[in-house]
Design a protein around this motif. Structure first.
Motif, PDB file in Angstrom:
ATOM      1  N   ILE A 135       1.277  -0.649   0.597  1.00  0.00           N
ATOM      2  CA  ILE A 135      -0.178  -0.215   0.046  1.00  0.00           C
ATOM      3  C   ILE A 135       0.777   1.259  -0.526  1.00  0.00           C
ATOM      4  CG2 ILE A 135      -2.334  -0.828   1.199  1.00  0.00           C
ATOM      5  CD1 ILE A 135      -1.170  -0.160   3.887  1.00  0.00           C
ATOM      6  N   PHE A 136       0.134   2.044  -0.413  1.00  0.00           N
ATOM      7  CA  PHE A 136       1.087   3.332  -0.235  1.00  0.00           C
ATOM      8  C   PHE A 136      -0.013   4.875  -0.147  1.00  0.00           C
ATOM      9  CE2 PHE A 136       0.431   5.797  -4.018  1.00  0.00           C
ATOM     10  CZ  PHE A 136      -0.444   4.574  -5.472  1.00  0.00           C
ATOM     11  N   PHE A 183      -3.887   5.884   4.925  1.00  0.00           N
ATOM     12  CA  PHE A 183      -3.169   4.727   4.857  1.00  0.00           C
ATOM     13  C   PHE A 183      -3.468   3.773   5.808  1.00  0.00           C
ATOM     14  CE2 PHE A 183       0.854   2.619   5.800  1.00  0.00           C
ATOM     15  CZ  PHE A 183       2.189   2.589   4.289  1.00  0.00           C
ATOM     16  N   ASN A 184      -3.916   3.961   6.855  1.00  0.00           N
ATOM     17  CA  ASN A 184      -4.324   2.575   7.844  1.00  0.00           C
ATOM     18  C   ASN A 184      -5.320   2.094   7.990  1.00  0.00           C
ATOM     19  OD1 ASN A 184      -1.917   2.631   9.271  1.00  0.00           O
ATOM     20  ND2 ASN A 184      -2.387   3.993  11.531  1.00  0.00           N
ATOM     21  N   SER A 185      -6.250   2.802   6.969  1.00  0.00           N
ATOM     22  CA  SER A 185      -7.797   2.185   6.168  1.00  0.00           C
ATOM     23  C   SER A 185      -6.710   1.298   5.644  1.00  0.00           C
ATOM     24  CB  SER A 185      -8.370   2.988   6.077  1.00  0.00           C
ATOM     25  OG  SER A 185      -9.071   3.678   6.765  1.00  0.00           O
ATOM     26  N   SER A 186      -6.143   1.589   4.606  1.00  0.00           N
ATOM     27  CA  SER A 186      -5.361  -0.072   3.688  1.00  0.00           C
ATOM     28  C   SER A 186      -4.805  -0.805   4.309  1.00  0.00           C
ATOM     29  CB  SER A 186      -4.066   1.343   2.338  1.00  0.00           C
ATOM     30  OG  SER A 186      -5.199   2.226   1.766  1.00  0.00           O
ATOM     31  N   ALA A 187      -4.115  -0.165   5.204  1.00  0.00           N
ATOM     32  CA  ALA A 187      -3.357  -2.056   6.412  1.00  0.00           C
ATOM     33  C   ALA A 187      -4.425  -2.739   6.311  1.00  0.00           C
ATOM     34  CB  ALA A 187      -2.342  -1.207   7.253  1.00  0.00           C
ATOM     35  N   VAL A 188      -5.580  -1.760   6.969  1.00  0.00           N
ATOM     36  CA  VAL A 188      -6.114  -2.664   7.733  1.00  0.00           C
ATOM     37  C   VAL A 188      -7.431  -3.230   5.550  1.00  0.00           C
ATOM     38  CG1 VAL A 188      -8.820  -3.240   8.428  1.00  0.00           C
ATOM     39  CG2 VAL A 188      -6.915  -1.718   9.480  1.00  0.00           C
ATOM     40  N   ARG A 189      -7.270  -3.604   5.162  1.00  0.00           N
ATOM     41  CA  ARG A 189      -8.290  -3.732   4.385  1.00  0.00           C
ATOM     42  C   ARG A 189      -7.532  -5.084   3.887  1.00  0.00           C
ATOM     43  NH1 ARG A 189     -10.195  -6.634   1.781  1.00  0.00           N
ATOM     44  NH2 ARG A 189     -11.491  -6.537  -0.041  1.00  0.00           N
ATOM     45  N   GLY A 245     -14.063  -5.107  -3.295  1.00  0.00           N
ATOM     46  CA  GLY A 245     -13.456  -5.605  -3.332  1.00  0.00           C
ATOM     47  C   GLY A 245     -12.254  -4.144  -3.027  1.00  0.00           C
ATOM     48  N   ILE A 246     -11.217  -4.032  -3.860  1.00  0.00           N
ATOM     49  CA  ILE A 246     -10.042  -2.977  -2.575  1.00  0.00           C
ATOM     50  C   ILE A 246     -10.119  -1.420  -3.408  1.00  0.00           C
ATOM     51  CG2 ILE A 246      -8.649  -5.017  -1.880  1.00  0.00           C
ATOM     52  CD1 ILE A 246      -6.470  -4.560  -3.905  1.00  0.00           C
ATOM     53  N   GLY A 247     -10.535  -1.026  -4.556  1.00  0.00           N
ATOM     54  CA  GLY A 247     -10.761  -0.283  -4.750  1.00  0.00           C
ATOM     55  C   GLY A 247     -10.513   1.603  -4.292  1.00  0.00           C
ATOM     56  N   ALA A 248     -11.189   0.952  -2.765  1.00  0.00           N
ATOM     57  CA  ALA A 248     -11.161   2.075  -2.185  1.00  0.00           C
ATOM     58  C   ALA A 248      -9.901   2.664  -0.824  1.00  0.00           C
ATOM     59  CB  ALA A 248     -12.002   2.063  -0.526  1.00  0.00           C
TER      60      ALA A 248
END
Lengths: 355, 355
Positions: free
Chosen positions: A73-74, A99-105, A192-195
């Motif tokens: 993630i970035f 960033f941390n929301s992306s990390a959780v997903r 999915g992971i689009g967000a």
């Protein structure tokens, strides 16, 4: 989570600087990096001591999960130097939260705030000579995290590496941008992971974009994957449409990134008295507005590009050129936002944070 | 494409072997690698000389595109040693073709057949002592390609690295597998990259799978992202359903991987006189069959697991246990396929290829 290792940042300075080799007037986006980077490893369930150290290659096992299963993630951020040579960040708390929301997903560990925010500030201070003044110069910031654990079994890594890179930048896009509205390819799935700002969301766009490039279009406007009737994102940016004097943009969702430039532009536009509607925007209403002459502008919004005006779009083999207009919302909002970011005007929103 | 550099493989042998440190009776899947790997770089638009060399870490720039934009693809294959100590591959041409299809979708260069197939054979010959006999022992093969070009601009890399790793393996899954049918999360979008073996397709599954794990389910059966009514894949496998004596599986699509085990099982089942229907399978017909008592089996199919029987599934908070049956299709097809792969029975399909 233990904080004993993460409440102090170790600094190892480079023995020499590369700054004199860099032509700051002719920077290719994302190609040049400063003398230092920040690195922090997650091992045995714990974040380790963050280290600022000379920019250097990484050594990874060929079976590292980032290579095989795409746990990566970035974020994209920028720093600005004002006329007093103070350095400013723009809404860094929003990047940290996302960033941390992306990390959780992506089933990755959340990064401590100290490592992300304080680490970034110390890194910027160390490489402050690389941050240049002026409205067209910024420091692009790339925090990212990769799965470093070895082994090709398809499950989450146990080890990770968080890093921050700094890349001095000029404007991201140049020239006229013509876009193709996606009729077949898609960027993201429902559920999915689009967000998330996940690496895997980007590589999937390269092939459809390359097909568009061959037809003379620089970017693709993505539509919803189920029906291809709703306008969602433009390339790697959020997208705005101006019909008459109303500014339209899609609501964020699981398929659409919660862009920080996007939400800042919405707030700025409303403050300027512009009528903003955040709602699903249909391809059909875009085409209808073009035919009626009520479609005035389309522009992308993102950290790298800030605001990127679009010259025209193609849909079902028909090219719709946008009118040349005075009092463009894109120009107004870009000027307002970059002036605020560069501390040339007062920040009445409280978005800028001094390093 | 020039073939001058790619028609010969250079070999650099390890000075010592690690084989005596390995407990071949207690192998954790994908955790142990042999003494050598194959590496071939794509630089300046050309594939370079392939090299077989000692297994060692990789040195990459922190801005390498694989870390930021997820340009990474892989294959999963196996090699088998027969009672004469000859080594065999299973349908390697299919993996090669699919690898290059994935490459195209991810805007990556296609790998020359010589590098992939002949490179793999030479690597297997060099590390042949690591390939063990017996139905439960195989050599798992991991060809993969990553974007190595430096720079954080979101466009395709100019440089790539293709590698093959070898990992001695036992069975992939063990014990009873209970699955959760996805009602919200999804694996792939229409017009997306679900049919490619792209790294980014896997990381996106980890979080929903971890939520399922917490509820006591080992895997998720993915449904179509638009309606969540069609059954598509199970975890990282294709999925089969047996209703009465008919075997059902979804057709391959942009959302569903064209599994080599999947298509081999379809051919084998038809040869055994089993009625196979390749068509969209609805969640509603699965639940209805469970309620009527006509749902006999569910199993996953993939290279790592071969055939993985499923003990039961949950949908909308209701758990449906599968009956214990004799004459299971899963057992029959797994026995037939692994016997053929291990050269214990005649390969009437012509699927096995001698190394």
């Amino acid at each position: 989570m233990s904080t004993t290792q993460t409440n102090k940042i170790e600094t190892i300075k480079a023995t020499a600087t590369k700054i004199n080799e860099v032509d700051f007037d002719n920077l290719s986006f994302g190609a040049v990096f400063t003398d230092h980077l920040l690195e922090c490893d997650f091992i045995n369930g714990e974040w380790q001591q963050p280290v600022i150290k000379p920019y250097a290659p990484l050594l990874l096992d060929p079976s590292a999960k980032v290579f095989h299963y795409g746990q990566a993630i970035f974020e994209g951020m920028k720093a600005y130097k004002d006329t007093n040579n103070d350095i400013w960040l723009f809404r860094p708390d929003e990047n940290y939260k996302r960033f941390n929301s992306s990390a959780v997903r992506m089933a990755m560990p959340e990064v401590p705030e100290f490592v992300f925010i304080e680490g970034l500030k110390q890194l910027l201070k160390l490489d402050e000579a690389w941050v240049k003044n002026g409205n067209e110069s910024t420091m692009y910031i790339r925090p990212f995290m990769i799965a470093t654990g070895a082994g090709v079994v398809a499950n989450p890594s146990e080890d990770y590496k968080f890093m921050i890179l700094l890349s001095p930048a000029k404007a991201y896009y140049s020239g006229e941008v013509k876009v193709l509205i996606a009729e077949h390819f898609s960027r993201a799935a429902n559920g999915g992971i689009g967000a998330a700002k996940a690496a895997g969301n980007y590589a999937g766009q390269f092939y459809p974009t390359s097909l568009a490039n061959k037809e003379g279009f620089q970017q693709v406007i993505w539509t919803d994957d189920a029906t291809h009737t709703k306008l969602e994102e433009a390339g790697t940016m959020n997208v705005f449409f101006r019909i008459n004097d109303t500014l339209l943009t899609a609501p964020v969702s699981e398929r659409i990134l919660d862009g920080i430039t996007r939400k800042s532009l919405i707030d700025m536009a409303e403050k300027e008295g512009i009528n903003v509607e955040v709602r699903p925007v249909l391809v059909s209403e875009l085409v209808e507005a073009s035919q009626k002459g009520t479609l005035k502008e389309i522009f992308g919004a993102g950290t790298a590009a800030v605001v990127n005006p679009i010259a025209g779009y193609s849909y079902k083999e028909v090219y719709y050129e946008l009118p040349k207009i005075e009092n463009s919302f894109a120009s107004l909002l870009k000027d307002k936002l970059t002036s605020l970011q560069n501390k040339l005007t007062e920040d009445t929103f409280g978005w800028t944070v001094k390093v």
